[in-house]
Write a protein that holds these residues in place. Structure first.
Motif, short mmCIF file in Angstrom:
data_model
loop_
_atom_site.label_atom_id
_atom_site.label_comp_id
_atom_site.label_asym_id
_atom_site.label_seq_id
_atom_site.Cartn_x
_atom_site.Cartn_y
_atom_site.Cartn_z
N PHE A 45 0.84 -1.19 0.00
CA PHE A 45 0.00 0.00 0.00
C PHE A 45 0.87 1.24 0.00
O PHE A 45 2.06 1.21 0.33
N TYR A 46 0.24 2.35 -0.39
CA TYR A 46 0.84 3.67 -0.30
C TYR A 46 -0.25 4.58 0.27
O TYR A 46 -1.26 4.84 -0.40
N LEU A 47 -0.06 5.02 1.49
CA LEU A 47 -1.05 5.86 2.16
C LEU A 47 -0.48 7.26 2.35
O LEU A 47 0.68 7.40 2.76
N SER A 48 -1.27 8.26 2.09
CA SER A 48 -0.76 9.62 2.30
C SER A 48 -1.78 10.48 3.03
O SER A 48 -2.97 10.16 3.10
N GLY A 49 -1.27 11.57 3.57
CA GLY A 49 -2.11 12.49 4.30
C GLY A 49 -2.76 13.52 3.40
O GLY A 49 -2.52 13.57 2.19
N THR A 50 -3.59 14.35 4.02
CA THR A 50 -4.26 15.44 3.33
C THR A 50 -3.71 16.75 3.87
O THR A 50 -3.73 16.97 5.08
N MET A 51 -3.21 17.59 2.97
CA MET A 51 -2.59 18.84 3.40
C MET A 51 -3.61 19.96 3.58
O MET A 51 -4.48 20.16 2.73
N ILE A 52 -3.45 20.66 4.68
CA ILE A 52 -4.16 21.92 4.90
C ILE A 52 -3.12 23.03 4.75
O ILE A 52 -2.02 22.93 5.25
N GLN A 53 -3.48 24.07 4.05
CA GLN A 53 -2.51 25.12 3.75
C GLN A 53 -3.26 26.44 3.59
O GLN A 53 -4.48 26.45 3.36
N LYS A 54 -2.55 27.54 3.71
CA LYS A 54 -3.19 28.84 3.54
C LYS A 54 -3.79 28.97 2.15
O LYS A 54 -4.87 29.51 1.97
N LYS A 55 -3.09 28.42 1.14
CA LYS A 55 -3.62 28.39 -0.22
C LYS A 55 -2.88 27.32 -1.02
O LYS A 55 -1.80 26.88 -0.66
N GLY A 56 -3.51 26.85 -2.10
CA GLY A 56 -2.87 25.93 -3.01
C GLY A 56 -2.74 24.51 -2.52
O GLY A 56 -1.84 23.79 -2.94
N ALA A 57 -3.63 24.05 -1.65
CA ALA A 57 -3.57 22.68 -1.14
C ALA A 57 -4.93 22.02 -1.26
O ALA A 57 -5.89 22.61 -1.76
N ASP A 58 -5.03 20.75 -0.78
CA ASP A 58 -6.31 20.04 -0.80
C ASP A 58 -7.36 20.82 -0.04
O ASP A 58 -8.50 20.96 -0.48
N LEU A 59 -6.98 21.31 1.13
CA LEU A 59 -7.89 22.07 1.99
C LEU A 59 -7.22 23.38 2.36
O LEU A 59 -6.01 23.42 2.60
N THR A 60 -7.99 24.45 2.43
CA THR A 60 -7.41 25.76 2.75
C THR A 60 -7.92 26.27 4.09
O THR A 60 -9.12 26.22 4.38
N LEU A 61 -6.97 26.74 4.88
CA LEU A 61 -7.26 27.33 6.19
C LEU A 61 -6.06 28.20 6.53
O LEU A 61 -4.92 27.74 6.44
N ASP A 62 -6.30 29.41 6.91
CA ASP A 62 -5.20 30.33 7.19
C ASP A 62 -4.82 30.29 8.66
O ASP A 62 -5.37 31.00 9.49
N ALA A 63 -3.83 29.43 8.96
CA ALA A 63 -3.26 29.40 10.31
C ALA A 63 -1.84 29.94 10.30
O ALA A 63 -1.04 29.64 11.19
N GLY A 64 -1.54 30.74 9.28
CA GLY A 64 -0.22 31.34 9.16
C GLY A 64 0.57 30.74 8.03
O GLY A 64 0.37 29.58 7.67
N ASN A 65 1.46 31.55 7.45
CA ASN A 65 2.27 31.06 6.34
C ASN A 65 3.75 30.93 6.69
O ASN A 65 4.56 30.58 5.84
N ASP A 66 4.12 31.20 7.94
CA ASP A 66 5.48 30.93 8.38
C ASP A 66 5.50 30.73 9.89
O ASP A 66 4.47 30.88 10.57
N TYR A 67 6.65 30.37 10.41
CA TYR A 67 6.73 30.04 11.84
C TYR A 67 6.48 31.24 12.74
O TYR A 67 6.06 31.09 13.89
N LYS A 68 6.67 32.45 12.22
CA LYS A 68 6.49 33.64 13.04
C LYS A 68 5.02 33.94 13.32
O LYS A 68 4.67 34.44 14.39
N ASN A 69 4.14 33.67 12.35
CA ASN A 69 2.72 33.99 12.55
C ASN A 69 1.84 32.75 12.61
O ASN A 69 0.64 32.83 12.42
N PHE A 70 2.45 31.60 12.89
CA PHE A 70 1.70 30.35 13.00
C PHE A 70 0.73 30.42 14.17
O PHE A 70 1.12 30.69 15.31
N ASN A 71 -0.57 30.18 13.90
CA ASN A 71 -1.60 30.22 14.94
C ASN A 71 -2.06 28.79 15.24
O ASN A 71 -3.03 28.30 14.67
N GLU A 72 -1.33 28.14 16.11
CA GLU A 72 -1.60 26.74 16.42
C GLU A 72 -2.98 26.55 17.04
O GLU A 72 -3.72 25.61 16.70
N LYS A 73 -3.37 27.44 17.92
CA LYS A 73 -4.67 27.33 18.58
C LYS A 73 -5.81 27.41 17.57
O LYS A 73 -6.77 26.62 17.62
#
Length: 281
Positions: A109-137
């Motif tokens: 098998f080959y299993l992969s995850g689903t990426m969440i990203q600010k833009k340009g991914a399977d799913l979009t959610l803006d939790a920051g685009n770098d380590y400085k403004n990453f909003n983990e909560k």
């Protein structure tokens, strides 16, 4: 169930810390993390030593494929999980994979995850685009609200392969360094050795900062992955994704040999013509 998590990195310590922290906080099981460190200009090795994390090292940037292969040699578990160093693993990711592996009851098998990203991914959610403004909560409070179906033809990181199958195909092909086209080639090698389960899992989610991976660094000559793939396999990655992996369609079980339609033969002929002219060039 333990996985060997393989991470190539290149002077990217701020993101690597986020990745490792997410694995420590959001995993059900205790996994083996193995990092390949290129150059070590930002004290990555010193950090890994304090965390007692396994690593391999090269003085120069040897490329994604060579880095992953080198680190994977230290793996002691039955499963190789490859990830970029600029990802954040979301809760219960490993429980989801464990359940899937048990249901499949096969090594192939080959299993992969689903990426969440600010833009340009399977799913979009803006939790920051770098380590400085990453909003983990914000990410943890909202990631479960966005979903897609489990999908066919997954061919990207993070991905999980049984160690025996990884060995069977000899890992990544190093002619694809620094990395462009390496995922496509790995999937083709898996197909050739009989893997027919290429499944992207909606519930195995990661947040991807999306611009920081090893293959995008400019100190290595960029490989044209499409041309290298075409020379090697006689078809383009797009043809492989479309007719073999059925990339992006809803998952409905193991894949079968492609249907020999008019479109199949037409596009195959185009691939053959491209290869001829590529060789002449």
């Amino acid at each position: 169930m333990k996985f060997s998590i393989i991470v190539p990195t290149l002077n990217n310590l701020n993101y690597l810390k986020i990745l490792i922290s997410s694995i420590e906080k959001n995993s059900t099981f205790e996994h083996e993390i193995i990092v390949h460190v290129n150059q070590n200009l930002d004290d990555t090795i010193e950090f890994l030593k304090t965390k007692k994390i396994k690593y391999t090292y090269s003085e120069s940037n040897i490329g994604l494929c060579s880095a992953v292969n080198k680190a994977a040699k230290l793996a002691s578990t039955q499963y190789i999980l490859y990830t970029h160093d600029d990802m954040y693993f979301l809760p219960l990711w490993d429980s989801i994979l464990k359940k899937e592996i048990e249901l499949l009851n096969t090594k192939f098998f080959y299993l992969s995850g689903t990426m969440i990203q600010k833009k340009g991914a399977d799913l979009t959610l803006d939790a920051g685009n770098d380590y400085k403004n990453f909003n983990e909560k914000y990410l943890l409070n909202n990631y479960q609200k966005i979903n897609i179906s489990n999908h066919q033809g997954s061919h990207w990181a993070p991905h999980l392969i049984h160690r025996d199958v990884w060995s069977l195909v000899n890992g990544f092909s190093e002619e694809f360094d620094p990395g462009d086209g390496s995922d496509s080639d790995l999937n083709m090698k898996l197909w050739k050795c009989g893997v027919r389960i290429f499944k992207g899992l909606n519930d195995f989610k990661v947040y991807h900062f999306g611009s920081i991976s090893l293959r995008k660094k400019k100190d290595l000559k960029k490989n044209d992955g499409t041309k290298t793939f075409l020379k090697k396999w006689g078809i383009t990655p797009r043809f492989f994704f479309s007719f073999y992996l059925k990339t992006g369609s809803k998952y409905d079980g193991p894949l079968k040999e492609p249907e020999k339609t008019f479109s199949f033969f037409k596009d195959l002929m185009i691939c053959k013509i491209k290869k001829i002219f590529l060789i002449k060039i």
